[in-house]
Design an enzyme around this catalytic site. Sequence first.
Site, short mmCIF file in Angstrom:
data_model
loop_
_atom_site.label_atom_id
_atom_site.label_comp_id
_atom_site.label_asym_id
_atom_site.label_seq_id
_atom_site.Cartn_x
_atom_site.Cartn_y
_atom_site.Cartn_z
N ASP A 6 0.92 -1.11 -0.50
CA ASP A 6 -0.11 -0.28 0.23
C ASP A 6 1.00 1.31 -0.02
OD1 ASP A 6 -2.16 1.80 0.82
OD2 ASP A 6 -1.47 2.01 2.77
N ASP A 8 0.54 4.91 0.42
CA ASP A 8 -0.59 6.30 2.44
C ASP A 8 -0.27 5.53 3.57
OD1 ASP A 8 -1.74 9.60 0.99
OD2 ASP A 8 -1.65 7.71 -0.57
N ARG A 15 -0.44 11.27 1.33
CA ARG A 15 -0.35 12.31 0.72
C ARG A 15 0.87 13.12 0.85
NH1 ARG A 15 -0.96 13.10 -2.89
NH2 ARG A 15 -1.49 15.06 -3.35
N ARG A 111 -12.32 9.49 -9.88
CA ARG A 111 -11.57 8.45 -10.19
C ARG A 111 -11.59 7.10 -11.49
NH1 ARG A 111 -8.18 8.55 -4.29
NH2 ARG A 111 -7.91 10.81 -4.72
N ARG A 122 -11.05 18.06 0.58
CA ARG A 122 -9.46 17.43 -0.20
C ARG A 122 -8.63 18.92 -0.28
NH1 ARG A 122 -8.85 12.46 -0.61
NH2 ARG A 122 -6.53 12.94 -1.33
N SER A 165 -10.42 10.56 4.44
CA SER A 165 -11.39 9.81 2.57
C SER A 165 -11.61 9.04 3.28
CB SER A 165 -10.73 10.56 2.15
OG SER A 165 -9.57 9.95 1.46
N ASP A 167 -12.97 5.94 -0.07
CA ASP A 167 -13.03 5.50 -0.95
C ASP A 167 -14.65 4.73 -1.46
OD1 ASP A 167 -10.28 6.40 -1.71
OD2 ASP A 167 -9.50 4.28 -0.87
N ASP A 191 -1.23 -0.64 6.06
CA ASP A 191 -1.94 -0.02 7.16
C ASP A 191 -3.20 0.38 7.90
OD1 ASP A 191 -2.45 1.89 5.70
OD2 ASP A 191 -2.33 3.63 7.06
O1 M1P Z 1 -5.21 5.28 -0.35
C1 M1P Z 1 -6.42 5.51 0.33
C2 M1P Z 1 -6.66 7.45 0.07
O2 M1P Z 1 -4.94 7.29 0.63
C3 M1P Z 1 -5.24 8.91 1.07
O3 M1P Z 1 -6.08 9.16 1.57
P1 M1P Z 1 -6.15 10.81 2.70
O4 M1P Z 1 -6.40 11.87 0.69
O5 M1P Z 1 -7.17 10.52 2.65
O6 M1P Z 1 -5.86 10.87 3.13
C4 M1P Z 1 -4.94 9.54 -0.95
O7 M1P Z 1 -3.74 9.11 -1.51
C5 M1P Z 1 -6.15 9.15 -1.47
O8 M1P Z 1 -6.88 9.49 -2.64
C6 M1P Z 1 -6.69 7.53 -0.88
O9 M1P Z 1 -7.53 7.46 -1.87
#
Ligand code: M1P
Length: 236
Positions: A6, A8, A15, A111, A122, A165, A167, A191
């Site tokens: 994974d 993030d 991000r 997306r 965002r 966010s 998904d 995570d």
């Molecule tokens: O992989 C899941 C999400 O990770 C990040 O989320 P957030 O902005 O909530 O911290 C972003 O990379 C998001 O685009 C992605 O869906």
Amino acid sequence: MIYLFDIDGTLTPSRLRIDPEFEQFFLQWMKDREVIFVTGSDKEKTVEQVGEKIWTRASRVYQSCGNAVYQGGQLIQKNHFDLSPELKTLLNEFIMYSECPEQFDNHIEERIGLVNFSPIGRSCPQEAREQYYKWDTKAKERQTFCRMIEDKFPELEATVGGQISIDIYPKGQNKAQVLEDLYGPITFFGDKCQPGGNDYPIVESMCRQLEQNRRHCVLHEVKSYHDTWNILKEYK
Ligand code: M1P
């Protein structure tokens, strides 16, 4: 062995750009290993975070939880998912009724094969992002919204991704779909591996395959890229 990561919260802070020291380490570590990425994010964000070199050195990258597949830098497969007016209405209601301390723009991002929804927006600055994450860890607003989406739209699945966010995609089109595409033993690093998290479907599916002796699987649930880094050092 396939090493599936994974992004993030696992290879980078949510991000944010990869730690430059870890980037150098990881580029070396990737050499002669089959490394694959799976993330809810889109290509642009992932490249921005891990850098062009790491992104292109990966054997394959599953963006949008596996709904957009890239190999050699090319999009080789994609699933469709259109945001319906009914779902848009519900998400707009969530924006209105969210109890989060502050709100910014860019709540709904369409997306390939996935909709990303952020109650805070965002466009929030980093400090507000961290505050929302802290607040949501207690308030569990995103978990509640996920349950409400799935109750109202049983054909959809909603999971908590990074810090701000969720998904949303058609039922079953979660991260676990990448396992159908990959053959042989897998080591996974993620995570959000607990129920409700967007890594959970992959973890659940890997555990099932392991129990049924269908695949040799190794799972690493990490809290940050520091954990991942420490584990990878042991593989040297
Ligand atoms: O992989 C899941 C999400 O990770 C990040 O989320 P957030 O902005 O909530 O911290 C972003 O990379 C998001 O685009 C992605 O869906």
